[in-house]
Write a protein that holds these residues in place. Sequence first.
Motif, mmCIF file in Angstrom:
data_model
loop_
_atom_site.group_PDB
_atom_site.id
_atom_site.type_symbol
_atom_site.label_atom_id
_atom_site.label_comp_id
_atom_site.label_asym_id
_atom_site.label_seq_id
_atom_site.Cartn_x
_atom_site.Cartn_y
_atom_site.Cartn_z
ATOM 1 N N GLU A 67 0.843 -0.728 -0.128
ATOM 2 C CA GLU A 67 -0.469 0.109 -0.031
ATOM 3 C C GLU A 67 1.197 0.826 0.141
ATOM 4 O OE1 GLU A 67 -3.349 -0.019 3.118
ATOM 5 O OE2 GLU A 67 -3.745 -2.287 2.674
ATOM 6 N N LEU A 68 1.606 1.577 1.050
ATOM 7 C CA LEU A 68 2.362 1.895 0.324
ATOM 8 C C LEU A 68 3.431 2.679 -0.768
ATOM 9 C CD1 LEU A 68 5.343 1.843 3.637
ATOM 10 C CD2 LEU A 68 3.645 3.436 3.530
ATOM 11 N N THR A 69 3.819 1.631 -1.102
ATOM 12 C CA THR A 69 4.778 1.366 -2.781
ATOM 13 C C THR A 69 3.181 2.169 -3.758
ATOM 14 O OG1 THR A 69 5.929 0.544 -1.873
ATOM 15 C CG2 THR A 69 5.932 0.111 -4.777
ATOM 16 N N LYS A 70 2.419 1.632 -3.451
ATOM 17 C CA LYS A 70 0.973 2.213 -4.613
ATOM 18 C C LYS A 70 0.968 3.263 -4.499
ATOM 19 C CE LYS A 70 -3.160 1.124 -5.576
ATOM 20 N NZ LYS A 70 -4.553 0.023 -5.180
ATOM 21 N N GLU A 71 1.381 4.133 -2.746
ATOM 22 C CA GLU A 71 0.446 5.260 -2.551
ATOM 23 C C GLU A 71 1.579 6.226 -3.541
ATOM 24 O OE1 GLU A 71 0.740 7.084 1.347
ATOM 25 O OE2 GLU A 71 -1.014 7.147 0.994
ATOM 26 N N LEU A 72 3.398 5.518 -3.111
ATOM 27 C CA LEU A 72 4.247 6.398 -3.334
ATOM 28 C C LEU A 72 4.022 6.628 -4.588
ATOM 29 C CD1 LEU A 72 6.480 7.834 -3.080
ATOM 30 C CD2 LEU A 72 7.892 5.867 -2.766
ATOM 31 N N VAL A 73 4.006 5.357 -5.708
ATOM 32 C CA VAL A 73 3.813 5.538 -7.111
ATOM 33 C C VAL A 73 2.272 6.656 -7.611
ATOM 34 C CG1 VAL A 73 2.875 3.638 -9.128
ATOM 35 C CG2 VAL A 73 4.414 3.600 -7.761
ATOM 36 N N THR A 74 1.183 6.402 -6.918
ATOM 37 C CA THR A 74 0.300 7.467 -7.427
ATOM 38 C C THR A 74 0.614 8.719 -7.169
ATOM 39 O OG1 THR A 74 -1.235 5.782 -6.276
ATOM 40 C CG2 THR A 74 -2.304 8.022 -6.927
ATOM 41 N N LEU A 75 1.493 9.132 -5.890
ATOM 42 C CA LEU A 75 1.671 10.422 -5.245
ATOM 43 C C LEU A 75 2.670 10.564 -6.244
ATOM 44 C CD1 LEU A 75 1.956 10.340 -2.039
ATOM 45 C CD2 LEU A 75 0.429 11.722 -3.535
ATOM 46 N N ASP A 76 3.672 10.116 -7.165
ATOM 47 C CA ASP A 76 4.916 10.497 -8.586
ATOM 48 C C ASP A 76 3.910 10.876 -8.841
ATOM 49 O OD1 ASP A 76 7.426 10.456 -8.947
ATOM 50 O OD2 ASP A 76 7.542 8.736 -9.800
ATOM 51 N N GLU A 77 3.385 9.825 -9.584
ATOM 52 C CA GLU A 77 3.339 10.224 -11.278
ATOM 53 C C GLU A 77 1.840 11.452 -11.363
ATOM 54 O OE1 GLU A 77 -0.071 6.678 -11.236
ATOM 55 O OE2 GLU A 77 1.337 5.077 -12.148
ATOM 56 N N GLU A 78 1.307 12.101 -9.780
ATOM 57 C CA GLU A 78 1.052 12.951 -10.413
ATOM 58 C C GLU A 78 2.149 14.303 -10.073
ATOM 59 O OE1 GLU A 78 -1.815 12.772 -6.258
ATOM 60 O OE2 GLU A 78 -2.841 11.314 -6.996
ATOM 61 N N TYR A 79 2.859 13.859 -9.351
ATOM 62 C CA TYR A 79 4.021 14.998 -9.245
ATOM 63 C C TYR A 79 3.984 15.539 -10.414
ATOM 64 C CZ TYR A 79 8.652 16.705 -9.259
ATOM 65 O OH TYR A 79 9.979 17.425 -9.289
ATOM 66 N N HIS A 80 4.615 14.255 -11.532
ATOM 67 C CA HIS A 80 5.413 14.169 -12.964
ATOM 68 C C HIS A 80 4.055 15.029 -13.747
ATOM 69 C CE1 HIS A 80 8.974 12.368 -12.496
ATOM 70 N NE2 HIS A 80 9.020 11.556 -11.958
ATOM 71 N N LYS A 81 3.079 14.679 -13.954
ATOM 72 C CA LYS A 81 1.493 14.835 -14.710
ATOM 73 C C LYS A 81 1.870 16.476 -14.273
ATOM 74 C CE LYS A 81 -1.680 11.545 -14.809
ATOM 75 N NZ LYS A 81 -2.179 10.675 -14.388
ATOM 76 N N LYS A 82 1.962 16.994 -12.860
ATOM 77 C CA LYS A 82 1.477 18.013 -12.716
ATOM 78 C C LYS A 82 2.618 19.306 -13.669
ATOM 79 C CE LYS A 82 2.223 21.602 -9.088
ATOM 80 N NZ LYS A 82 2.326 22.148 -8.016
ATOM 81 N N ILE A 83 4.668 18.888 -12.966
ATOM 82 C CA ILE A 83 5.874 19.032 -13.760
ATOM 83 C C ILE A 83 5.916 18.947 -15.078
ATOM 84 C CG2 ILE A 83 7.623 18.434 -14.322
ATOM 85 C CD1 ILE A 83 7.536 19.629 -11.414
ATOM 86 N N ASP A 84 4.576 18.009 -15.847
ATOM 87 C CA ASP A 84 4.556 18.020 -17.584
ATOM 88 C C ASP A 84 3.717 19.234 -18.148
ATOM 89 O OD1 ASP A 84 6.599 15.643 -17.694
ATOM 90 O OD2 ASP A 84 4.747 14.675 -17.381
ATOM 91 N N SER A 85 2.460 19.418 -17.242
ATOM 92 C CA SER A 85 2.074 20.606 -17.994
ATOM 93 C C SER A 85 2.200 22.277 -17.741
ATOM 94 C CB SER A 85 0.898 20.319 -17.053
ATOM 95 O OG SER A 85 -0.352 20.945 -16.835
ATOM 96 N N GLU A 86 3.578 21.874 -15.920
ATOM 97 C CA GLU A 86 4.071 23.185 -16.328
ATOM 98 C C GLU A 86 4.719 23.552 -17.571
ATOM 99 O OE1 GLU A 86 5.442 23.747 -12.219
ATOM 100 O OE2 GLU A 86 3.423 23.545 -11.413
ATOM 101 N N LEU A 87 5.134 21.951 -17.802
ATOM 102 C CA LEU A 87 6.986 22.516 -18.797
ATOM 103 C C LEU A 87 5.983 23.079 -20.434
ATOM 104 C CD1 LEU A 87 9.195 19.783 -18.182
ATOM 105 C CD2 LEU A 87 9.787 22.367 -18.087
ATOM 106 N N ASP A 88 4.617 22.122 -20.441
ATOM 107 C CA ASP A 88 4.022 22.923 -21.597
ATOM 108 C C ASP A 88 3.885 23.697 -21.847
ATOM 109 O OD1 ASP A 88 4.404 19.806 -22.420
ATOM 110 O OD2 ASP A 88 2.259 19.431 -22.122
#
Length: 96
Positions: A68-89
């Motif tokens: 569950e910790l790993t899954k949560e971290l993966v989800t947070l990581d994906e959210e972070y990268h989506k945000k960064i990608d959006s900001e870069l775009d």
Amino acid sequence: MKQDEIILKLSKVQSKAIIALAKADAKSIKYLISILISKGIEWHWCQFDFNNEPANGWPKEWEQLNKELTKELVTLDEEYHKKIDSELDQELKTYG
């Protein structure tokens, strides 16, 4: 508070450190704490060290909690990268 939840109260120094690190690494505080918990546990009880498990052994529910910790971290990581990608775009659009 639910039976399976705890509320952590960080010291002022700990709070300042988490906030400073989160800002410096452009990550949310929740994301940074998730990393620290996940990676800190792996580091503290490293399988390659003499201190490779808690003193009384791993709790019976640890395997599920770790997943569950790993899954949560993966989800947070994906959210972070989506945000960064959006900001870069957005930034690239201003130059294009």
